[in-house]
Design a protein around this motif. Structure first.
Motif, mmCIF file in Angstrom:
data_model
loop_
_atom_site.group_PDB
_atom_site.id
_atom_site.type_symbol
_atom_site.label_atom_id
_atom_site.label_comp_id
_atom_site.label_asym_id
_atom_site.label_seq_id
_atom_site.Cartn_x
_atom_site.Cartn_y
_atom_site.Cartn_z
ATOM 1 N N HIS A 6 0.840 -1.201 0.000
ATOM 2 C CA HIS A 6 0.000 0.000 0.000
ATOM 3 C C HIS A 6 0.879 1.257 0.000
ATOM 4 C CE1 HIS A 6 -4.083 1.686 0.940
ATOM 5 N NE2 HIS A 6 -3.310 2.764 1.027
ATOM 6 N N VAL A 7 1.450 1.563 -1.155
ATOM 7 C CA VAL A 7 2.310 2.735 -1.294
ATOM 8 C C VAL A 7 1.657 3.693 -2.280
ATOM 9 C CG1 VAL A 7 4.578 3.563 -2.039
ATOM 10 C CG2 VAL A 7 4.380 1.385 -0.809
ATOM 11 N N HIS A 8 1.465 4.911 -1.836
ATOM 12 C CA HIS A 8 0.829 5.915 -2.692
ATOM 13 C C HIS A 8 1.858 6.698 -3.487
ATOM 14 C CE1 HIS A 8 -3.363 5.642 -1.532
ATOM 15 N NE2 HIS A 8 -2.907 5.287 -0.345
ATOM 16 N N LEU A 9 1.518 6.937 -4.719
ATOM 17 C CA LEU A 9 2.291 7.788 -5.612
ATOM 18 C C LEU A 9 1.556 9.118 -5.680
ATOM 19 C CD1 LEU A 9 4.652 7.878 -7.655
ATOM 20 C CD2 LEU A 9 3.071 6.975 -9.360
ATOM 21 N N ILE A 10 2.293 10.214 -5.695
ATOM 22 C CA ILE A 10 1.689 11.536 -5.848
ATOM 23 C C ILE A 10 1.926 12.001 -7.273
ATOM 24 C CG2 ILE A 10 1.846 13.966 -5.189
ATOM 25 C CD1 ILE A 10 2.594 13.055 -2.398
#
Length: 122
Positions: A6-10
């Motif tokens: 669960h890693v978010h990219l901006i």
């Protein structure tokens, strides 16, 4: 194998299918996000590049083996049309794929198909 799934990219560049809108783009939410990430003073036009560079640094120096990077779809209306006025954050699938291609650790990709998006449901 150790995973973070669960890693978010901006992403902020609409040309890449990304958007930071409304309160996230302006005001306290933007300030809090930049402060938490150590990006105060980073111009908005450099945010994508700086965040991606930092994400690569974090993941390269980490003991985890793989990271599931998340794309994030926008908000769609009842007709299946993207509603930019109600979309606060959007990270395009193509941008996410390009980011994942930069590191073997970013090999897991979660695309974000909206069931209401007419373009993706065809």
């Amino acid at each position: 194998m150790k995973l973070d799934i669960h890693v978010h990219l901006i992403g902020t560049d609409p040309e890449r299918g990304c958007l930071l809108g409304g309160k996230v783009a302006r005001g306290p939410a933007n300030w809090a996000l930049k402060t938490a990430l150590g990006f105060r003073g980073v111009p908005d036009e450099d945010l994508d590049r700086v965040y991606l560079e930092r994400m690569l640094e974090w993941t390269t120096g980490c003991e985890l083996d793989r990271f599931g990077v998340l794309a994030l779809d926008g908000v769609y209306d009842a007709r299946g049309e993207l509603d930019l006025a109600r979309t606060q954050v959007m990270v395009g699938n193509d941008y996410c794929l390009d980011a994942c291609a930069l590191s073997e650790k970013l090999c897991l990709l979660y695309t974000s198909p909206s069931p209401r998006d007419r373009q993706k449901s065809r």
